[in-house]
Scaffold this motif. Structure first.
Motif, mmCIF file in Angstrom:
data_model
loop_
_atom_site.group_PDB
_atom_site.id
_atom_site.type_symbol
_atom_site.label_atom_id
_atom_site.label_comp_id
_atom_site.label_asym_id
_atom_site.label_seq_id
_atom_site.Cartn_x
_atom_site.Cartn_y
_atom_site.Cartn_z
ATOM 1 N N ALA A 1 48.487 45.361 40.259
ATOM 2 C CA ALA A 1 49.206 44.193 40.781
ATOM 3 C C ALA A 1 48.333 42.942 40.650
ATOM 4 C CB ALA A 1 49.574 44.419 42.242
ATOM 5 N N GLU A 2 48.952 41.777 40.601
ATOM 6 C CA GLU A 2 48.233 40.510 40.399
ATOM 7 C C GLU A 2 47.234 40.225 41.521
ATOM 8 O OE1 GLU A 2 47.050 37.728 38.013
ATOM 9 O OE2 GLU A 2 48.758 38.972 37.459
ATOM 10 N N ASN A 3 47.620 40.518 42.775
ATOM 11 C CA ASN A 3 46.695 40.274 43.887
ATOM 12 C C ASN A 3 45.497 41.219 43.832
ATOM 13 O OD1 ASN A 3 48.450 42.394 44.569
ATOM 14 N ND2 ASN A 3 48.025 42.147 46.762
ATOM 15 N N ASP A 4 45.688 42.442 43.306
ATOM 16 C CA ASP A 4 44.567 43.367 43.152
ATOM 17 C C ASP A 4 43.600 42.874 42.075
ATOM 18 O OD1 ASP A 4 45.600 45.020 45.114
ATOM 19 O OD2 ASP A 4 46.676 46.304 43.677
ATOM 20 N N VAL A 5 44.166 42.297 41.014
ATOM 21 C CA VAL A 5 43.327 41.725 39.954
ATOM 22 C C VAL A 5 42.486 40.597 40.552
ATOM 23 C CG1 VAL A 5 43.328 40.397 37.808
ATOM 24 C CG2 VAL A 5 44.867 42.343 38.059
ATOM 25 N N ALA A 6 43.112 39.731 41.361
ATOM 26 C CA ALA A 6 42.403 38.598 41.969
ATOM 27 C C ALA A 6 41.262 39.098 42.856
ATOM 28 C CB ALA A 6 43.373 37.738 42.769
ATOM 29 N N TYR A 7 41.523 40.157 43.614
ATOM 30 C CA TYR A 7 40.513 40.726 44.509
ATOM 31 C C TYR A 7 39.320 41.259 43.708
ATOM 32 C CZ TYR A 7 38.492 43.674 48.168
ATOM 33 O OH TYR A 7 37.638 44.268 49.056
ATOM 34 N N LYS A 8 39.606 41.992 42.635
ATOM 35 C CA LYS A 8 38.533 42.571 41.818
ATOM 36 C C LYS A 8 37.768 41.485 41.064
ATOM 37 C CE LYS A 8 40.285 47.168 41.716
ATOM 38 N NZ LYS A 8 39.570 48.396 41.550
ATOM 39 N N VAL A 9 38.479 40.439 40.635
ATOM 40 C CA VAL A 9 37.823 39.328 39.945
ATOM 41 C C VAL A 9 36.891 38.595 40.910
ATOM 42 C CG1 VAL A 9 38.252 37.039 38.952
ATOM 43 C CG2 VAL A 9 39.518 39.016 38.124
ATOM 44 N N LYS A 10 37.310 38.480 42.179
ATOM 45 C CA LYS A 10 36.460 37.820 43.185
ATOM 46 C C LYS A 10 35.124 38.554 43.297
ATOM 47 C CE LYS A 10 36.479 38.131 47.825
ATOM 48 N NZ LYS A 10 37.019 38.351 49.117
ATOM 49 N N HIS A 11 35.167 39.877 43.342
ATOM 50 C CA HIS A 11 33.936 40.664 43.410
ATOM 51 C C HIS A 11 33.114 40.517 42.124
ATOM 52 C CE1 HIS A 11 34.306 42.560 47.270
ATOM 53 N NE2 HIS A 11 35.582 42.851 47.024
ATOM 54 N N ALA A 12 33.795 40.510 40.990
ATOM 55 C CA ALA A 12 33.099 40.366 39.712
ATOM 56 C C ALA A 12 32.363 39.038 39.651
ATOM 57 C CB ALA A 12 34.093 40.471 38.565
ATOM 58 N N ARG A 13 32.993 37.975 40.155
ATOM 59 C CA ARG A 13 32.347 36.656 40.167
ATOM 60 C C ARG A 13 31.089 36.684 41.041
ATOM 61 N NH1 ARG A 13 35.534 32.606 37.924
ATOM 62 N NH2 ARG A 13 34.406 30.969 39.004
ATOM 63 N N GLU A 14 31.169 37.385 42.178
ATOM 64 C CA GLU A 14 29.990 37.502 43.055
ATOM 65 C C GLU A 14 28.858 38.212 42.310
ATOM 66 O OE1 GLU A 14 31.260 39.582 46.577
ATOM 67 O OE2 GLU A 14 32.600 37.944 47.178
ATOM 68 N N PHE A 15 29.191 39.309 41.610
ATOM 69 C CA PHE A 15 28.178 40.053 40.860
ATOM 70 C C PHE A 15 27.548 39.174 39.778
ATOM 71 C CE2 PHE A 15 30.858 44.079 41.749
ATOM 72 C CZ PHE A 15 30.225 44.275 42.962
ATOM 73 N N LEU A 16 28.392 38.415 39.069
ATOM 74 C CA LEU A 16 27.901 37.547 37.998
ATOM 75 C C LEU A 16 26.997 36.448 38.554
ATOM 76 C CD1 LEU A 16 31.160 37.336 35.896
ATOM 77 C CD2 LEU A 16 28.999 38.319 35.130
ATOM 78 N N GLU A 17 27.338 35.904 39.718
ATOM 79 C CA GLU A 17 26.514 34.854 40.333
ATOM 80 C C GLU A 17 25.159 35.408 40.764
ATOM 81 O OE1 GLU A 17 29.145 33.305 43.308
ATOM 82 O OE2 GLU A 17 30.362 32.256 41.808
ATOM 83 N N GLU A 18 25.109 36.696 41.100
ATOM 84 C CA GLU A 18 23.831 37.332 41.453
ATOM 85 C C GLU A 18 22.996 37.631 40.211
ATOM 86 O OE1 GLU A 18 24.797 40.877 43.641
ATOM 87 O OE2 GLU A 18 25.806 39.743 45.221
ATOM 88 N N GLY A 19 23.578 37.454 39.015
ATOM 89 C CA GLY A 19 22.846 37.691 37.773
ATOM 90 C C GLY A 19 23.074 39.072 37.182
ATOM 91 N N ASN A 20 24.025 39.830 37.715
ATOM 92 C CA ASN A 20 24.315 41.171 37.201
ATOM 93 C C ASN A 20 25.325 41.095 36.056
ATOM 94 O OD1 ASN A 20 22.706 42.393 39.200
ATOM 95 N ND2 ASN A 20 24.392 42.294 40.657
#
Length: 175
Positions: free
Chosen positions: A100-119
């Motif tokens: 679902a679109e809201n699930d994609v948004a939730y997972k993308v939010k976590h991915a952005r956090e990981f990317l900001e940490e340098g992972n």
């Protein structure tokens, strides 16, 4: 460190079997080609060790040095090099074709956090049953995800089918 451990690494002092050696000192003084017994005497007089540097040379090359100090400096350099290494962490985010679109948004939010940490982040879409017939559906999901993270990430490769998964690896952008 015990004497037995040092034997496995380096041939030194009385363990040297060659009759003649090309001998140098720690401070750069060159003694030339001398008998091993004379080299051992020079090392003893200086209170240092005679260490075989190039056993395969003709004649073998030995150096008069403080072996324990040399070993300590080697270990120190190794630790320093290890400290300067950067460990790359790859976080994995699993998706499905029917997400679902809201699930994609939730997972993308976590991915952005990981990317900001340098992972690095690997997105994986698992294809079940008949979904294997149309892997393009998995690629579409990953393309949607990519649009949401492309401002802070670099795409390593385009989405690719590997077995039952369609994978996309993204890395953080360098500042």
């Amino acid at each position: 460190m015990s004497r037995d451990n040092r034997k496995s690494d380096v041939i030194m002092n009385e363990d040297i079997t060659a009759k003649e050696l090309r001998c140098t000192s720690d401070d750069g003084e060159n003694y030339g080609i001398i008998p091993t017994s004379q080299a051992l005497t020079l090392a003893d007089e200086a209170g240092l060790d005679l260490v075989l540097i190039a056993p395969d040379a003709n004649p073998p090359v030995a150096k008069i040095m403080d072996y324990s100090k040399f070993k300590y400096q080697q270990e120190k350099r190794k630790k320093e090099a290890k400290k300067n290494q950067k460990v790359i962490v790859v976080k994995e985010i699993k998706l499905s074709v029917k997400i679902a679109e809201n699930d994609v948004a939730y997972k993308v939010k976590h991915a952005r956090e990981f990317l900001e940490e340098g992972n690095h982040v690997r997105f994986r879409v698992f294809l079940k049953g008949r979904e294997m017939a149309t892997p393009e559906a998995g690629v579409e999901v990953l393309n949607k995800v990519w649009e949401k993270v492309e401002d802070i990430a670099n795409k390593d490769k385009d989405p690719k089918l590997e077995g039952r998964y369609v994978n996309l690896l993204v890395t953080p952008k360098k500042d």
